[in-house]
Structures are given as C-alpha cells and as structure tokens.
Design an enzyme around this catalytic site. Structure first.
Site, PDB file in Angstrom:
ATOM      1  N   THR A   1      31.585   4.793  62.697  1.00  0.00           N
ATOM      2  CA  THR A   1      33.027   5.009  62.609  1.00  0.00           C
ATOM      3  C   THR A   1      33.500   5.097  61.162  1.00  0.00           C
ATOM      4  O   THR A   1      33.113   4.274  60.318  1.00  0.00           O
ATOM      5  CB  THR A   1      33.770   3.893  63.404  1.00  0.00           C
TER       6      THR A   1
ATOM      7  N   HIS B   1      34.937   3.929  52.884  1.00  0.00           N
ATOM      8  CA  HIS B   1      35.291   4.661  51.661  1.00  0.00           C
ATOM      9  C   HIS B   1      36.305   5.765  51.924  1.00  0.00           C
ATOM     10  O   HIS B   1      36.505   6.214  53.027  1.00  0.00           O
ATOM     11  CB  HIS B   1      34.029   5.308  51.066  1.00  0.00           C
TER      12      HIS B   1
ATOM     13  N   ASP C   1      31.047   7.818  68.243  1.00  0.00           N
ATOM     14  CA  ASP C   1      32.282   7.640  67.498  1.00  0.00           C
ATOM     15  C   ASP C   1      33.116   6.589  68.242  1.00  0.00           C
ATOM     16  O   ASP C   1      32.939   6.388  69.440  1.00  0.00           O
ATOM     17  CB  ASP C   1      33.009   8.986  67.444  1.00  0.00           C
ATOM     18  N   ARG C   2      34.005   5.914  67.538  1.00  0.00           N
ATOM     19  CA  ARG C   2      34.788   4.863  68.190  1.00  0.00           C
ATOM     20  C   ARG C   2      36.134   5.393  68.703  1.00  0.00           C
ATOM     21  O   ARG C   2      36.305   5.604  69.901  1.00  0.00           O
ATOM     22  CB  ARG C   2      35.004   3.699  67.210  1.00  0.00           C
ATOM     23  N   ASP C   3      37.058   5.651  67.795  1.00  0.00           N
ATOM     24  CA  ASP C   3      38.428   6.009  68.199  1.00  0.00           C
ATOM     25  C   ASP C   3      38.469   7.421  68.792  1.00  0.00           C
ATOM     26  O   ASP C   3      38.002   8.381  68.189  1.00  0.00           O
ATOM     27  CB  ASP C   3      39.377   5.926  67.006  1.00  0.00           C
TER      28      ASP C   3
ATOM     29  N   ASP D   1      34.917  12.835  69.238  1.00  0.00           N
ATOM     30  CA  ASP D   1      36.073  13.644  69.652  1.00  0.00           C
ATOM     31  C   ASP D   1      36.528  14.609  68.572  1.00  0.00           C
ATOM     32  O   ASP D   1      37.528  15.297  68.751  1.00  0.00           O
ATOM     33  CB  ASP D   1      37.243  12.731  70.050  1.00  0.00           C
TER      34      ASP D   1
ATOM     35  N   GLY E   1      45.435   6.411  65.645  1.00  0.00           N
ATOM     36  CA  GLY E   1      45.574   6.328  64.190  1.00  0.00           C
ATOM     37  C   GLY E   1      44.844   5.088  63.711  1.00  0.00           C
ATOM     38  O   GLY E   1      43.867   4.672  64.326  1.00  0.00           O
TER      39      GLY E   1
ATOM     40  N   CYS F   1      28.221   8.283  53.555  1.00  0.00           N
ATOM     41  CA  CYS F   1      28.387   7.720  54.895  1.00  0.00           C
ATOM     42  C   CYS F   1      29.641   8.216  55.611  1.00  0.00           C
ATOM     43  O   CYS F   1      29.749   8.069  56.826  1.00  0.00           O
ATOM     44  CB  CYS F   1      28.336   6.194  54.860  1.00  0.00           C
ATOM     45  N   ARG F   2      30.600   8.794  54.884  1.00  0.00           N
ATOM     46  CA  ARG F   2      31.813   9.243  55.563  1.00  0.00           C
ATOM     47  C   ARG F   2      31.519  10.519  56.343  1.00  0.00           C
ATOM     48  O   ARG F   2      31.137  11.540  55.775  1.00  0.00           O
ATOM     49  CB  ARG F   2      32.932   9.478  54.539  1.00  0.00           C
TER      50      ARG F   2
HETATM   51 MG   LIG Z   1      37.279   9.788  66.800  1.00  0.00          MG
HETATM   52 ZN   LIG Z   2      31.234   5.841  52.997  1.00  0.00          ZN
END
Ligand SMILES: [Mg+2]
Ligand SMILES: [Zn+2]
Length: 196
Positions: free
Chosen positions: A53, A94, A11-13, A136, A21, A109-110
C-alpha cells in the site's frame, strides 16, 4: 533456481476496503463484506497474501507509522474472526514532495514502482511467475507487471468511477468487479495444485 511460494499481492484501499482518501481515523476503515472470504480462499490455496500500500499520508504528516499499524491491526482482527490472514504488510511512506523531509524521496517502493513486491519476494521467498497482483488503479497493474506478476484490476475503488486509462501504463490481465471475483479468476488460472 529455487521454486518460491506463490503470492497474491493486494492493494489495500479500494481493493480490500472502501476507497476513502486518506484513512486518518479508524472509523473510515470499511472492509468490503467479501474480503475475509476472499483472503481465506487464498490462504487455503497456499498463496502468501501480501498487502502492498502507498501511504504517502505518512510523508505528508497526515498519519504516523504507529497509526498505520493500528489500521493494519484492525484489518488483521477483522480477518482473524473468520480464520483469514494477511502474511505481511508492506507500505511506502514516501512522496517526492512529502512535507516531512525524512520521507521526501523519489523511491523504488511507491507504486507503480515495484520495490515493495521485490522486497516481499526476497524476504518471503516468493515466486513471481506464479504470483498475482490485485488493485483498483492502473498504478497497481503497472507495479505488478514491473515485478513480473500477472495483474488484475478491480472496479471496487478508483477504477469504478474514473474514466480512461492514462497512457503508458500496462493493461490488466483481467478486469473484475471486486476482490472475490479476482480471487475466483486467480484460482481458475493458477497452475497451483489444490491445497491438501
Ligand atoms: Mg487502491
Ligand atoms: Zn517509498
């Protein structure tokens, strides 16, 4: 049956960088100080490093795809200065209620849906059974488990300040303080032989 390459999906953030955010200005991107070393350890151990992400900010019209690319280029430059590398980025633009109709979709994909991991597995020839997901949020864990990979939760982002797990999402295989600790866990529990 082909033995694909093992991967670590990141995961990125909140995992590679501070949870801020929506990152809609490059100045908001703050990569954790340990991220480069953690990614380089995975590179050297022979894992494909794949960022996955959710970027509904695109569907919401907050950022566009070229700006997302700018952010990922900045991460790549940061990592490259110390010889670390992300093999591929996947993002989901999306959202079921996206402002922009082109991105308004209930998609596969989400996260927590496993579509990005499945696509990466096909395109990069990965082996889910020897792969890991680090994120996270419990949606990251659920996504990893849905794709058949062991999944670790780190406390460096959302889970650091959020309380109880929503019901119905899978339990992480381990909970670590940050990505560097997660990489240590992965290297210890991986059956992968050391890089030559
Ligand atoms: Mg995250
Ligand atoms: Zn998607």
């Amino acid at each position: 049956m082909s033995a694909g390459r093992p991967a670590v999906f990141l995961d990125r953030d909140g995992t590679m960088s501070e949870e801020r955010g929506f990152i809609d200005r490059l100045e908001l991107l703050e990569i954790f100080p340990w991220t480069t070393d953690a990614v380089r350890l995975l590179n050297r151990a022979g894992f494909a490093v794949v960022v996955v992400t959710n970027q509904s900010a695109i569907g919401r019209g907050i950022i566009d795809e070229p700006f997302l690319q700018t952010v990922h280029d900045a991460i790549d430059r940061h990592l490259a200065r110390a010889g670390a590398r992300v093999d591929r980025y996947y993002f989901c633009p999306h959202h079921p209620e996206a402002k922009l109709s082109a991105y308004r979709a209930v998609c596969r994909c989400r996260k927590p849906e496993p579509g990005m991991l499945e696509q990466a597995t096909r395109e990069l020839g990965l082996d889910p059974a020897r792969s890991f997901m680090v994120g996270d949020r419990l949606i990251d864990v659920a996504c990893g488990h849905a794709a058949g990979v062991r999944s670790l939760l780190v406390r460096s982002g959302h889970s650091a300040h959020s309380g109880d797990a929503p019901p119905g999402l899978s339990n992480p295989d381990a909970i670590l303080n940050n990505l560097m600790e997660a990489v240590g866990w992965i290297l210890r529990s991986s059956s992968l032989s050391p890089a030559r």
